[in-house]
Design an enzyme around this catalytic site. Structure first.
Site, mmCIF file in Angstrom:
data_model
loop_
_atom_site.group_PDB
_atom_site.id
_atom_site.type_symbol
_atom_site.label_atom_id
_atom_site.label_comp_id
_atom_site.label_asym_id
_atom_site.label_seq_id
_atom_site.Cartn_x
_atom_site.Cartn_y
_atom_site.Cartn_z
ATOM 1 N N HIS A 135 37.729 74.007 9.855
ATOM 2 C CA HIS A 135 38.563 74.097 11.074
ATOM 3 C C HIS A 135 39.922 73.480 10.750
ATOM 4 O O HIS A 135 40.050 72.263 10.659
ATOM 5 C CB HIS A 135 37.895 73.343 12.220
ATOM 6 C CG HIS A 135 38.663 73.397 13.509
ATOM 7 N ND1 HIS A 135 38.058 73.551 14.726
ATOM 8 C CD2 HIS A 135 39.989 73.303 13.785
ATOM 9 C CE1 HIS A 135 38.963 73.560 15.686
ATOM 10 N NE2 HIS A 135 40.155 73.403 15.130
ATOM 11 N N HIS A 193 44.380 73.830 11.318
ATOM 12 C CA HIS A 193 45.603 74.426 11.886
ATOM 13 C C HIS A 193 46.709 74.363 10.845
ATOM 14 O O HIS A 193 47.109 73.270 10.436
ATOM 15 C CB HIS A 193 46.044 73.654 13.137
ATOM 16 C CG HIS A 193 45.050 73.718 14.239
ATOM 17 N ND1 HIS A 193 45.059 74.716 15.197
ATOM 18 C CD2 HIS A 193 43.987 72.932 14.529
ATOM 19 C CE1 HIS A 193 44.044 74.523 16.032
ATOM 20 N NE2 HIS A 193 43.380 73.458 15.651
ATOM 21 N N LYS A 232 37.403 82.999 17.368
ATOM 22 C CA LYS A 232 37.556 81.697 18.030
ATOM 23 C C LYS A 232 37.622 81.864 19.542
ATOM 24 O O LYS A 232 38.442 82.637 20.059
ATOM 25 C CB LYS A 232 38.846 81.041 17.524
ATOM 26 C CG LYS A 232 39.236 79.782 18.249
ATOM 27 C CD LYS A 232 38.419 78.581 17.786
ATOM 28 C CE LYS A 232 38.751 77.351 18.625
ATOM 29 N NZ LYS A 232 38.908 76.142 17.849
ATOM 30 N N HIS A 253 35.820 76.249 20.993
ATOM 31 C CA HIS A 253 36.436 75.026 21.510
ATOM 32 C C HIS A 253 35.608 74.675 22.742
ATOM 33 O O HIS A 253 35.779 75.276 23.806
ATOM 34 C CB HIS A 253 37.908 75.223 21.867
ATOM 35 C CG HIS A 253 38.541 73.948 22.333
ATOM 36 N ND1 HIS A 253 39.423 73.223 21.569
ATOM 37 C CD2 HIS A 253 38.358 73.234 23.472
ATOM 38 C CE1 HIS A 253 39.754 72.122 22.228
ATOM 39 N NE2 HIS A 253 39.124 72.103 23.391
ATOM 40 N N HIS A 269 34.528 70.654 16.392
ATOM 41 C CA HIS A 269 34.950 69.286 16.704
ATOM 42 C C HIS A 269 34.076 68.646 17.791
ATOM 43 O O HIS A 269 34.553 68.310 18.875
ATOM 44 C CB HIS A 269 36.438 69.185 17.045
ATOM 45 C CG HIS A 269 37.000 70.279 17.919
ATOM 46 N ND1 HIS A 269 36.449 70.643 19.109
ATOM 47 C CD2 HIS A 269 38.093 71.064 17.766
ATOM 48 C CE1 HIS A 269 37.165 71.616 19.644
ATOM 49 N NE2 HIS A 269 38.167 71.882 18.844
ATOM 50 N N ASP A 288 40.125 69.827 11.854
ATOM 51 C CA ASP A 288 41.016 70.054 12.995
ATOM 52 C C ASP A 288 42.371 69.393 12.750
ATOM 53 O O ASP A 288 43.038 68.976 13.700
ATOM 54 C CB ASP A 288 40.387 69.551 14.309
ATOM 55 C CG ASP A 288 41.047 70.166 15.541
ATOM 56 O OD1 ASP A 288 41.840 71.112 15.386
ATOM 57 O OD2 ASP A 288 40.780 69.682 16.646
HETATM 58 O O1 DOR Z 1 43.947 68.218 19.178
HETATM 59 C C1 DOR Z 1 43.976 69.439 19.087
HETATM 60 N N1 DOR Z 1 45.027 70.088 18.536
HETATM 61 N N2 DOR Z 1 42.950 70.130 19.565
HETATM 62 C C2 DOR Z 1 42.974 71.465 19.621
HETATM 63 O O2 DOR Z 1 42.014 72.033 20.077
HETATM 64 C C3 DOR Z 1 44.174 72.214 19.211
HETATM 65 C C4 DOR Z 1 44.964 71.476 18.253
HETATM 66 C C5 DOR Z 1 46.343 72.058 18.055
HETATM 67 O O3 DOR Z 1 46.454 73.271 17.863
HETATM 68 O O4 DOR Z 1 47.307 71.304 18.054
HETATM 69 ZN ZN ZN Z 2 41.610 72.832 16.483
#
Ligand code: DOR
Ligand code: ZN
Length: 344
Positions: free
Chosen positions: A12, A14, A98, A135, A173, A246
């Site tokens: 997971h 970003h 997702k 999520h 998460h 995450d």
């Molecule tokens: O803390 C987070 N940041 N939780 C999420 O689900 C998304 C992520 C983000 O994209 O910044």
């Molecule tokens: Zn995330």
């Protein structure tokens, strides 16, 4: 003292896009062979065509000499075409879809407001063996933010899994004992990812002695009893739990803000933090299961051939406090203690 494990994957992650992606990608490719790439861009990655183009932008940004495979996902919307999802999985473009409940987190406005509206897609996914990454938080205004995961299990996840027992689900998460207990009761088609930061911080770290915006993420860190349950699950060796960092970069002005963004940026020092946690739990022999074995087994992918060695150091290992991205600085997660494990 050192340990060698199969090269980890991040289930997971970003990466964002553009200059931000170029800056944060090396922080992941240094230690990880593969990562499940979150689709919550603006606009989101919703079609096979979007995923192919995003994958290419990531591949173009992989540093020279790094071997990294992005595992792409599609962002489920109420307009998602089941045929496009199945085709994208069959031709290898995506590994998962997702689910963001609309409004749950960063860039989730195009998410799902009513599960009935995405049933045709979920049914097609169950038939085709396509995993659903969740999520797991409800967004109802009357539900306390600390209860949103537990209520999601009760109101959304349990009914969904009764309706579609063949759907392969990842509760991402996991932040509560409720989540760990729910996964632990289940024999089939449910696994959970756990982040680095939720193994280290509880809600006091965010709020005691002044608000710490860099510890704010979603789902928000909970009470200590939940952190303890997460540690037990992560270090158990149980194949149903694996790492999904995450790691979620936001530039400092958007974190240190009257309405700060959610996300902890842990890509840079995750393996050092995890070695520390697993050593504290007398579970260094189970670190490999969490970071490198359980994830591929659940996703039906091979374990990485290459390895990664962590060595214990007398003097603390230092990491940059911030990463410069071209869009602004991103603060690296501060575990709040010295780190003594370094990736060799
Ligand atoms: O803390 C987070 N940041 N939780 C999420 O689900 C998304 C992520 C983000 O994209 O910044
Ligand atoms: Zn995330």
């Amino acid at each position: 003292m050192h340990i060698t494990i199969k090269r980890p994957d991040d289930w997971h992650l970003h990466l964002r896009d553009g200059a931000m992606m170029k800056a944060v990608l090396p922080e992941t490719t240094r230690d990880f062979a593969r990562a499940i790439i979150m689709p919550n861009l603006v606009p989101p990655v919703v079609t096979q065509t979007d995923a192919k183009a995003y994958r290419q932008r990531i591949m173009d940004a992989v540093p020279d000499g790094a071997a990294f495979e992005p595992l792409m996902t599609l962002y489920l919307t109420e307009a998602t075409d089941p045929g496009d999802v199945v085709a994208a999985h069959q031709n290898g473009t995506i590994k998962a879809v997702k689910l963001y409940p609309a409004g749950a987190t960063t860039n989730s406005a195009s998410g799902v407001t009513n599960m009935d509206r995405v049933m045709p897609v979920l049914e097609a996914m169950a038939d085709a063996g396509i995993p659903l990454c969740c999520h797991g938080e409800v967004t109802d205004a009357e539900i306390d933010i600390f209860d949103r995961e537990a209520v999601f299990i009760e109101r959304v996840l349990a009914p969904l899994r009764t309706r579609l027992p063949d759907l392969k689900v990842i509760m991402e998460h996991v932040t509560t004992k409720d989540g760990v207990d729910y996964i632990g009761e289940t024999e089939k088609n449910l696994a959970g990812t756990i982040t680095t930061h939720h193994l280290i911080i509880n809600r006091n770290h965010i709020l005691v002695g002044g608000i710490k915006p860099h510890y704010y993420c979603l789902p928000v860190a909970k009470r200590e009893l939940h952190r303890i349950a997460l540690r037990k699950a992560a270090t158990s060796g149980d194949g149903r739990y694996f790492l999904g960092t995450d790691s979620a970069p936001h530039i400092d002005p958007l974190k240190e803000n009257a309405c700060g963004c959610a996300g902890c940026f842990t890509a840079t020092n995750t393996m050092s933090c995890l070695a520390h946690v697993f050593e504290q739990e007398n579970a260094l022999d189970r670190l490999e299961a969490f970071t490198s074995l359980n994830g591929p087994a659940y996703y039906g992918l091979p374990v990485n051939q290459s390895t990664l060695t962590l060595e214990k150091t007398d003097t603390p290992v230092t990491y940059p406090v911030k990463i410069e991205t071209g869009e602004g600085h991103v603060t690296v997660f501060d575990p709040g203690f010295d780190l003594h494990w370094r990736v060799a």
